[in-house]
Scaffold this motif. Structure first.
Motif, PDB file in Angstrom:
ATOM      1  N   VAL A  82       0.852  -1.194   0.000  1.00 33.99           N
ATOM      2  CA  VAL A  82       0.000   0.000   0.000  1.00 33.99           C
ATOM      3  C   VAL A  82       0.883   1.237   0.000  1.00 33.99           C
ATOM      4  O   VAL A  82       1.845   1.325   0.758  1.00 33.99           O
ATOM      5  N   LYS A  83       0.536   2.185  -0.894  1.00 33.52           N
ATOM      6  CA  LYS A  83       1.224   3.480  -0.891  1.00 33.52           C
ATOM      7  C   LYS A  83       0.144   4.552  -0.795  1.00 33.52           C
ATOM      8  O   LYS A  83      -0.846   4.509  -1.534  1.00 33.52           O
ATOM      9  N   LEU A  84       0.323   5.483   0.124  1.00 32.94           N
ATOM     10  CA  LEU A  84      -0.683   6.539   0.305  1.00 32.94           C
ATOM     11  C   LEU A  84      -0.004   7.895   0.262  1.00 32.94           C
ATOM     12  O   LEU A  84       1.066   8.079   0.851  1.00 32.94           O
ATOM     13  N   GLU A  85      -0.647   8.838  -0.436  1.00 34.36           N
ATOM     14  CA  GLU A  85      -0.119  10.197  -0.482  1.00 34.36           C
ATOM     15  C   GLU A  85      -1.257  11.182  -0.280  1.00 34.36           C
ATOM     16  O   GLU A  85      -2.344  10.986  -0.855  1.00 34.36           O
ATOM     17  N   VAL A  86      -1.012  12.217   0.495  1.00 36.53           N
ATOM     18  CA  VAL A  86      -2.067  13.195   0.797  1.00 36.53           C
ATOM     19  C   VAL A  86      -1.700  14.532   0.170  1.00 36.53           C
ATOM     20  O   VAL A  86      -0.527  14.931   0.193  1.00 36.53           O
ATOM     21  N   GLY A  87      -2.705  15.211  -0.389  1.00 36.59           N
ATOM     22  CA  GLY A  87      -2.460  16.575  -0.884  1.00 36.59           C
ATOM     23  C   GLY A  87      -1.722  16.600  -2.201  1.00 36.59           C
ATOM     24  O   GLY A  87      -0.663  17.209  -2.316  1.00 36.59           O
ATOM     25  N   ILE A  88      -2.284  15.957  -3.215  1.00 34.59           N
ATOM     26  CA  ILE A  88      -1.538  15.899  -4.474  1.00 34.59           C
ATOM     27  C   ILE A  88      -2.206  16.706  -5.587  1.00 34.59           C
ATOM     28  O   ILE A  88      -1.630  16.858  -6.652  1.00 34.59           O
ATOM     29  N   LEU A  89      -3.418  17.218  -5.333  1.00 35.92           N
ATOM     30  CA  LEU A  89      -4.113  18.008  -6.358  1.00 35.92           C
ATOM     31  C   LEU A  89      -4.339  19.428  -5.815  1.00 35.92           C
ATOM     32  O   LEU A  89      -5.296  19.659  -5.061  1.00 35.92           O
ATOM     33  N   PRO A  90      -3.516  20.400  -6.169  1.00 30.81           N
ATOM     34  CA  PRO A  90      -3.639  21.738  -5.589  1.00 30.81           C
ATOM     35  C   PRO A  90      -4.995  22.397  -5.866  1.00 30.81           C
ATOM     36  O   PRO A  90      -5.444  23.228  -5.081  1.00 30.81           O
TER      37      PRO A  90
END
Ligand code: UDP
Length: 245
Positions: free
Chosen positions: A27-35
């Motif tokens: 699992v890879k999670l990223e937050v805040g990637i679409l300004p």
């Protein structure tokens, strides 16, 4: 309906992708990637690649959809035409309409909707690549996107499925296991409140198997929840570092 069983677990007890029955995909999670969004997150769960974007709270349009006592969560789950091997029509299918509804229902209990009467938030879940379990991965990413939008929440929501393949209860089914296996049980959980907000079952399980699958899915949810927390922390630690520079 599930298709007929074929061999999905080898003699060593391992699955087609080498996982043990109780093992999650990576699992890879990223937050805040679409300004441009108020909140957004990205998840990779095995070969699944999914974006979640949140806009709002804002005035509801059309106005007759607004509720005088709460915020309305509108959710659109959509699979891109190129997300599966056989091109999918871009038009919303019955499946996507159903999944949009169950995702919305799994997230609303976690949001203080009563604090924002007459407003709405729009949640978009865009599946870029699908490999089984997209509703669960979508919920996990959506909860992060809602949190990043600063919308007050009682708890995060995290989701994971368990099911049955070759007479074995397994965690986090990939596409082939989902289609060829005999059952799939997607579960969403508010981990701190210990409350289940989504429970579905496709296929057939006896009561003992169902309980085993449910408990395994809950274990999976708790593991993914730790990753959700880390993803949120990473986002805010990075922000702090940028501000301090
Ligand atoms: N799928 C597909 N074409 C479609 C819809 C689904 O190939 O039009 C695949 C996709 O990999 C999806 C899987 O079938 O993840 C299982 O779909 P299901 O309806 O069980 O939902 P999910 O498990 O993704 O929540």
């Amino acid at each position: 309906m599930k298709k007929k069983n074929k061999k999905l677990i080898d003699k060593k007890g391992l699955r087609m992708d080498g996982r043990k029955p109780d093992e999650l995909r990576s699992v890879k999670l990223e937050v805040g990637i679409l300004p441009n969004a108020d909140g957004s997150a990205y998840i990779e769960m095995g070969k699944n690649k999914i974006l979640a974007a949140v806009y709002g709270p804002k005035e509801m349009h059309p106005k007759h959809l607004a509720r005088s006592d709460r915020m309305v969560l509108r959710c659109r789950y959509h699979m891109a035409p190129f997300s599966v091997q056989e091109r999918k029509s871009p038009a919303p299918s019955r499946r996507e309409v159903e999944i949009s509804k169950v995702i919305r229902d799994s997230l609303v209990p976690a949001i203080f909707v009563e604090n924002y009467p007459r407003t709405g938030i729009d949640l978009f879940i865009e599946v870029l690549q699908a490999d089984g379990g997209t509703r669960c991965a979508g919920i996990t990413a959506a909860a992060l996107a809602i949190a990043e939008a600063g919308i007050p929440m009682r708890d995060l929501v995290v989701a994971c499925a368990a099911g049955k393949v070759d007479e074995t209860i397994v965690l986090d089914l990939m596409d082939t296991e989902d289609k060829v296996g005999s059952a799939d049980v997607p579960v969403a959980l508010m981990p701190n409140l210990n409350a289940i907000t989504l429970l579905q079952m496709d296929g057939i399980l006896n009561p003992d198997e169902f309980e085993e699958a449910l408990n395994l899915a809950l274990k999976g949810c708790k593991k993914i929840y730790e990753m959700q927390r880390e993803a949120l922390k990473t986002k805010y630690v990075n922000l702090k570092e940028v501000e301090e520079q």
